[in-house]
Every structure is written in structure tokens, then in C-alpha cells.
Design an enzyme around this catalytic site. Structure first.
Site, PDB file in Angstrom:
ATOM      1  N   TYR B  53     -69.148  35.284  70.239  1.00  0.00           N
ATOM      2  CA  TYR B  53     -69.747  36.543  69.787  1.00  0.00           C
ATOM      3  C   TYR B  53     -68.682  37.637  69.679  1.00  0.00           C
ATOM      4  O   TYR B  53     -67.799  37.740  70.519  1.00  0.00           O
ATOM      5  CB  TYR B  53     -70.867  36.990  70.735  1.00  0.00           C
ATOM      6  N   SER B 210     -82.914  35.882  66.657  1.00  0.00           N
ATOM      7  CA  SER B 210     -83.327  36.586  65.440  1.00  0.00           C
ATOM      8  C   SER B 210     -84.850  36.742  65.366  1.00  0.00           C
ATOM      9  O   SER B 210     -85.455  36.480  64.326  1.00  0.00           O
ATOM     10  CB  SER B 210     -82.794  35.853  64.206  1.00  0.00           C
ATOM     11  N   PRO B 211     -85.481  37.199  66.438  1.00  0.00           N
ATOM     12  CA  PRO B 211     -86.951  37.321  66.417  1.00  0.00           C
ATOM     13  C   PRO B 211     -87.434  38.372  65.421  1.00  0.00           C
ATOM     14  O   PRO B 211     -88.600  38.356  65.026  1.00  0.00           O
ATOM     15  CB  PRO B 211     -87.297  37.707  67.860  1.00  0.00           C
ATOM     16  N   ALA B 213     -85.907  38.584  62.511  1.00  0.00           N
ATOM     17  CA  ALA B 213     -85.435  38.067  61.221  1.00  0.00           C
ATOM     18  C   ALA B 213     -84.341  38.948  60.633  1.00  0.00           C
ATOM     19  O   ALA B 213     -84.304  39.178  59.418  1.00  0.00           O
ATOM     20  CB  ALA B 213     -86.603  37.900  60.249  1.00  0.00           C
ATOM     21  N   GLY B 214     -83.494  39.421  61.507  1.00  0.00           N
ATOM     22  CA  GLY B 214     -82.368  40.234  61.029  1.00  0.00           C
ATOM     23  C   GLY B 214     -82.798  41.517  60.354  1.00  0.00           C
ATOM     24  O   GLY B 214     -82.041  42.132  59.600  1.00  0.00           O
ATOM     25  N   GLY B 215     -84.031  41.928  60.596  1.00  0.00           N
ATOM     26  CA  GLY B 215     -84.482  43.209  60.057  1.00  0.00           C
ATOM     27  C   GLY B 215     -84.992  43.160  58.630  1.00  0.00           C
ATOM     28  O   GLY B 215     -85.467  44.162  58.101  1.00  0.00           O
ATOM     29  N   VAL B 217     -87.632  42.021  57.345  1.00  0.00           N
ATOM     30  CA  VAL B 217     -89.055  42.356  57.164  1.00  0.00           C
ATOM     31  C   VAL B 217     -89.226  43.846  56.917  1.00  0.00           C
ATOM     32  O   VAL B 217     -90.155  44.271  56.242  1.00  0.00           O
ATOM     33  CB  VAL B 217     -89.881  42.001  58.427  1.00  0.00           C
ATOM     34  N   PHE B 218     -88.337  44.631  57.509  1.00  0.00           N
ATOM     35  CA  PHE B 218     -88.517  46.078  57.449  1.00  0.00           C
ATOM     36  C   PHE B 218     -88.122  46.656  56.103  1.00  0.00           C
ATOM     37  O   PHE B 218     -88.661  47.660  55.670  1.00  0.00           O
ATOM     38  CB  PHE B 218     -87.693  46.753  58.553  1.00  0.00           C
ATOM     39  N   THR B 219     -87.173  46.006  55.445  1.00  0.00           N
ATOM     40  CA  THR B 219     -86.585  46.666  54.281  1.00  0.00           C
ATOM     41  C   THR B 219     -86.607  45.828  53.002  1.00  0.00           C
ATOM     42  O   THR B 219     -86.581  46.390  51.913  1.00  0.00           O
ATOM     43  CB  THR B 219     -85.104  46.975  54.587  1.00  0.00           C
TER      44      THR B 219
END
Lengths: 300, 300, 300
Positions: B53, B210-211, B213-215, B217-219
Site C-alpha cells: 500500500y 471497496s465497499p 465501489a470506489g465512490g 455510485v456517487f458520481t
């Protein structure tokens, strides 16, 4: 008729009568009983239902008919299912189609099936579809309770893949006795993905729903249906079958996994035809010819 | 906060804080410790790392911070991973991206993680990706040695399918405690291919990376994201959630497989939001509504 | 040459000579024996056949040659297969290509192989292809009989997926010793679908057929072949291999599942080249470079 011993306590007939469309047959109670008795004469003693068949009406229609001759109950095996919730005016609380394998829903569904059938036991209860939200411990718990209460004598599943069957089995102290899957000359998925092999390995006789592929072999003009139909017609001649549906049934019946076809017709003539298919013997080459007509290519 | 008992010797918090992007948060040691302490107040005691990481830097950044308050070490569970080799100026010997699950690499990676964290034990070590060149006997050997030496207390895997989990388990005298997999409303692969069912069967609580989904869904303006977002927004209203991310967390938390979401945000507000999601109760219908918005069709 | 112990009673050479194309090599009996003796000098003692190779002629060609030096029989291990029925002028009773794993066919095929080889035992018999109509109990019964009669000493399968291997194994009192599968740099299916992992888990050393991918790496102009060829050429230089086929063999030989390549060439030079590949050591990075050239992308 040959009988299949699913467990020490449950034997079913090699061919099962399916009541999926009982509501559509538009039969009186008397006519239903007449059909049941004709089935019994043929050796068919097992009848397949689900809570949702006929928009939640088939179980009750059959129960009403059975109440004309209550003694028939002990001569037959009743199979029913639970776990799907349909949008229906009969279940206004359902807002979407979904699955429910909670303890509460399974119990409620069974109690309802018992009332519908006017009986105090179900011979075989199946989870209708694999539920991605299934809590296997919960299902095992309610299965065990229902068994101890004598309300459901035996359990199985429907449309499960190997890993789903394995998950639920891992929580039960008794075996799941069947997996009712879609299986026909036209629908090879469960052959190709290992579901049928898994059934054979676990010595679980599968039931085949839609063994006639919804009739599309008989009428469809798509390439695959034509190819399969022509093959079935040729082989029907070779083995002196009266019709291609007999060859389709024979193709399932001969398989070593002991596939139990569900005959979904309300016409005794069609049911007799299915039963007569048990007399037909296909050679291995004929079995593969049919398989290959469906796949559209030779085996590798 | 609820805790999940993964074994007799390891309990972790129901929500895990992920340090995947720790290097990007650009925080001072003091700020990191503040964030850790805020997590601890919320009940989050488990922190997820990997050797790679932050281009091989996150472990050491966290270790430096921890050295400000060494007593914190005993209040937290450290999860880290090994097995991937990245092209990096920090590892000039790597010519390509590849996997390495040899005894030598696993040991070297663990020794390095211990140095980075300035600790003498790792609570849970995961193989980061299934390695097509894995020698399961070698992995088992080095796992066993590291356990006996007290350097790694517990082991698991990440991104493994059922057969890979089964292979490695077959060589170990102790269980693999988790499978850290990608899992969210937007990413159903591990639900659809049986990985989650396998976890439930083996009683292995999976961690979800990634619960959110890497964001996207929002954009995102793609059809699926829009469909899911609208469903989440509607259900957020129904259950009085403050935001759709809470509904996304609740969708995972309610699943019977005991999914442990990894919250990868450096903002305490977002972490609190995830924790608050544990209070949200979705009905089964709501759970399926979300599932179906992602699938793009009804369940069969 | 390294030998692989498949069971307490069967050891085979790490490289197997394949007689798939023996009929095409157009060799005299004497030339065949010469080739066998050259193989033996190299340490190759295991020869792979099937009833159907060379349109049902290869076994007899080899048997005729062996009869020149009957003592060779005890120095070699004979592998053969059954279960496929080809359309052939040599089997006019076959109307279509099909599979047959009935007791009768397996026994008949073995008796025939024994006659062809002019021997009284086969070291290792494989079911050639997974048969969707397989009755595992029947196969187990005839395997057990043939073993007791001393006609076949050991058994395995070919081209089986995990569930098919598991099904047949479940009926046998002795283990299946190998799964002969297609495996090469160019053909990753059995790596990607878990078949190879399953072999490793069950400690079943797989044999690799077509380890050179039918030669298309050497000549094909398709994108993948070019990509793989260039990678193999580069790595051949790095490891001082004489040719890219050695790198292809080394790629298989180094895998922890103990893959046994079947060399299908009739030219001793090519066979020697394969044997020499055992001396080549690829690094993990080189192994992954080759893998990734075949996949067309990095590992995730």
C-alpha cells in the site's frame, strides 16, 4: 411404475405430475380427482406444487379437490415449495418480487400450504430458488423444527447449484433429498455446469422441471429447435416412439443420475405418453445424437 | 461496537479501518494517532494494511505514528498482506508486476512488515492474491513457522475463489480466518460465483474491500450507477439514513455471512457514517431492491 | 531423470513420450524400437497411448514393434485411454462420434488394447473425456474388476474438471492417479478454471497434453502467438535455452503441481530438447512474464 427411494421414509414415483398450471386447466374438483386417480392407475403418486403456482392459488384448488376424497391423501406424495415472494393481489404486502428464506417466512408458508392442501403433513418441501441472502443456519433451524413437528417429512431444494446445495447441507442433520432443476434436451446448463454430476455424486435424484422445454421443440422455428426436432423425429422412428415428446422423456429417464421428470400437462393422454416413454430404450449413440443436436456440434 | 470472533485467539471489530490510502491523506504522525484514537472510541480496533500500500510506504507511515504512543499497539489488531510484487522505485529488483508466495518471500515480507510497524507481531496476515504458481505446501510451512515464532498470530487470504481457499486450507493445521474480497452493491461477482456462499459454509467471515465501489455510485453517469444510486436514495429516505453510503454499508452488514466492511476513508465523518450504518435495518425487500438495481433485472 | 511416484505401485518418468501420432511417423518396427531405446537412455520410460490414436491403429503398431524385443515391456509403463468412439472404417458400427463409459465398452476396449500391445497388463488406464452420460458406479465396478484381474494396474482420467474427478473418485476404493489435461503457455483454461489447483489439492500429478500448443507458438501470426513467442525468445536468451520449446517445457515443469509433459514428437532431437528443459531454471518473474504474455495483460 418404478419408484425412487429418496430416503428411508420417502419413495416417489419415477414420473411426477406437476400442478404448476393447475389453475389454467380450468377443471372442476371432480375432474381434478378423476385426473389424480388416472395418474394413480398409471403409478404416478407424486404431485408437485409450490406456494406461488397459479398466483398463489394452485395448492388450494388441489386441496379443495382432495377434500372430496380425503383417503387419497395417504396414497400420494405432496411436494411443495417456498421462498419466492411474488407481486400479487393475493399478497398485497409484497412490493417487489424477492426471495425470503427466513425462519418466519418458511414457517408461515408451510402453515399456509397445509391449510391450502387441507392436510397435516407435506411429504417434501423445497426451497424454490437459491437465495443470495440465505442464512443457512436459519433455514436448517426451521427445517428441523418442522420435521420434529411432523408438518414436513422431508426436505430438498430447487434450482440450486452445487455450492448452494453444499452450504445448506452443511447445516442439516439430515440429507436434502432432491434438487429440482430445469433439464431437457433443449436446456443443458445443469449438465454443462456440473450440477447434474454433483447430484450423481451425492446420490441425490434430481427432478427435472420443464422436461419438454415449454413446448418450444415442437413449434419453434429457431435453428436449434429445428435441429433438435429433426433429430428427435428421426430417432422416434428408429425406436418406434409414438411422438418426439416420448424421446425427450426417454432421454432424461435413461440418464444414470436417475432424473425424475415432472409432467406438467393436464391431459391424461400426454401423461400416458410420458409414462410410456419409460419403455423406450435409447442407445448411447442415440443419446449423444440428441445431445449433439442441442449443442450444435460434436462432442470434443 | 459488535466484535467478530474469528478464532479463539482473534476478535476484530465489525467495521475495519483501511489504510490503503494512508500515504495520500498527507497526515502528520499526530494526526494519524488522533484518527486511530477516534476510531478506537467508535469501537474500531482493526486496521487493514498491505506491504504494497502506498507504493510500499503505508506500513512504515503507520509504524512511525504508532511509535508516538506505543501502548496503542495492544489495543488494536493489525492486518497486513503479502504476495504481490509491484514495479516500484522502492523495489528496484522487481522487473515486472508478479506474485510471489514462496517461503522466502513471505518470510521476508513479514519481517519487513514487523520492522515497518515497529511491532513484534502481526495479528492477521493475508495472501494478497491467489497465485497461479502457489506451492500450497510451501505457504503452509512458512505460515506454521511464523505462527510458532509468534511473528504472525493468524492467517487468511484475499481475493481467493473457493477452490483456491480449499487448496491452501488442505495443507494447514489451523483454519484460514478470513477471505478479503471485493464486495459492494456495485460489485456482485463474489456473490454470483459462490465465493460468499463458500465463506458462509466454512463459517469464514469475509472482509469486503471497496465497499463503496470506489465512490462511483456517487458520481458516475453510467446506467447501472444511476439505477443503483436512485434506488439507494429512495431507500435512504425510507430508513432515515443520512446518506446513501450508509445504505451501502447496511446492505453488506445485514448479510448473514457476517461481512466485515473495510472503511477506507481518512475522514472521521465518513468513518462515523459507516459505523452508524450498523443501526440501520433494511427489510429483505429493500435488500433485494438494491440487489436488483445492481443486476438490472428481477431475480428469476 | 526424475521420476514421479503416482502411487505405491506406479512410478513414471517426469517426461512422458506420447504416441498420438505414431502412425504418422511412418516408422518401421525397428525404428520404433530404436526410438524407445533412445527414450529409455534419456530416462523416459512412460509411453502414452489411446485406443483411438491413429484412427485406432497406434496401439497395434507399437505392440508389433514391442514384439521384436518383448523384454522391453517390463522396462516401460504403458498408458492408454478409452471412452471415445470415433467414426472410422475400423469401427463400422459407430454411426456418430460419441462417448461410452459403460462397463461393457471399457472392458472391451481394455481387452482390445491388451491384444494390440501384445501384453497382459496396462500400467495406467484413463477415461479419455468426461462423459455426460457416465454412470460412476459402473465405471468403478469395471475398474475394480480389471484391477483385480491384473489387466489394468492403475487408473486415471483425462480432460476432467474438478467436479467430474470428484464424482468418479467418490465411487472408487483406490485413487485416480492422474488427470491428463491440455496445458501449455498458450492454453491456460485449466489454470484459470481451478482444475490445476484441484490437482494440487488432491496431490494428483497432472499430465499435460499439447504442451507445445500444437506448434502454433512457433509459426502463427496471430497477436497472442506473436506476443508469447517474443517473450519466450527473450527469456530463452536470458536462461541460455537452446530454443523456445525448452522454455515452454520449463514453464510447465517448474510448476508446483508437478506437471508431467507429454512430448509428442517422433524426432529424438526434439525429445532430447524437452528432457534438457529440466535443467532450465526460470525465476518467478520469468514464469509470470510468460503467463502474462499469454493472458495479454498484467496480473491484477
Amino acid at each position: 411404475m418404478q419408484r425412487i427411494k429418496l430416503s428411508d421414509t420417502l419413495e416417489i414415483s419415477r414420473v411426477v405430475h406437476g400442478h404448476w398450471r393447475l389453475a389454467d386447466w380450468d377443471m372442476s374438483k371432480e375432474e381434478i380427482i378423476e385426473l389424480v386417480e388416472e395418474c394413480l392407475e398409471l403409478g404416478i403418486t407424486t404431485f408437485d406444487h409450490a406456494d406461488i403456482y397459479g398466483n398463489y392459488t394452485c395448492e388450494a384448488i388441489f386441496g379443495e379437490a382432495l377434500s372430496l376424497k380425503p383417503k387419497l391423501r395417504d396414497e400420494i406424495e405432496l411436494v411443495t415449495k417456498c421462498g419466492i415472494k411474488l407481486i400479487s393481489e393475493n399478497c398485497p404486502e409484497h412490493k417487489i418480487k424477492s426471495y425470503d428464506t427466513s425462519k418466519e417466512h418458511i414457517r408461515k408458508s408451510v402453515e399456509n400450504s397445509l391449510r391450502n392442501f387441507k392436510t397435516d403433513y407435506i411429504d417434501l418441501l423445497l426451497i424454490h430458488r437459491p437465495d443470495p441472502f440465505m442464512d443457512a443456519d436459519q433455514v436448517a433451524e426451521v427445517f428441523t423444527e418442522l420435521k420434529e413437528e411432523g408438518k414436513v417429512l422431508n426436505f430438498g431444494v430447487s434450482n440450486f447449484k452445487a455450492h448452494q446445495f453444499s452450504l445448506l447441507s452443511s447445516r442439516l442433520d439430515f440429507p436434502l433429498l432432491t434438487n429440482q432443476i430445469e433439464l431437457s434436451v433443449m436446456e443443458l446448463e445443469n449438465i454443462e455446469d456440473g450440477t447434474l454430476d454433483y447430484c450423481q455424486e451425492k446420490r441425490v435424484a434430481p427432478m427435472a422441471w420443464s422436461p419438454m422445454a415449454g413446448g418450444r421443440v415442437f413449434t419453434s422455428q429457431d435453428e436449434k429447435a429445428i435441429r433438435v426436432r429433426e433429430t428427435l423425429e428421426q430417432i422416434a422412428k428408429e425406436v418406434n416412439a409414438k411422438s418426439i415428446d416420448q424421446v425427450m422423456y426417454a432421454w432424461l429417464l435413461e440418464h444414470p443420475a436417475k432424473i425424475i421428470p415432472i409432467v406438467g400437462s393436464g391431459k391424461i393422454k400426454r401423461i400416458k405418453s410420458a409414462v410410456a416413454a419409460m419403455e423406450i430404450e435409447l442407445s448411447r449413440e442415440q443419446w449423444f445424437e440428441i445431445l449433439q443436436s442441442s449443442m450444435g456440434h460434436e462432442v470434443p
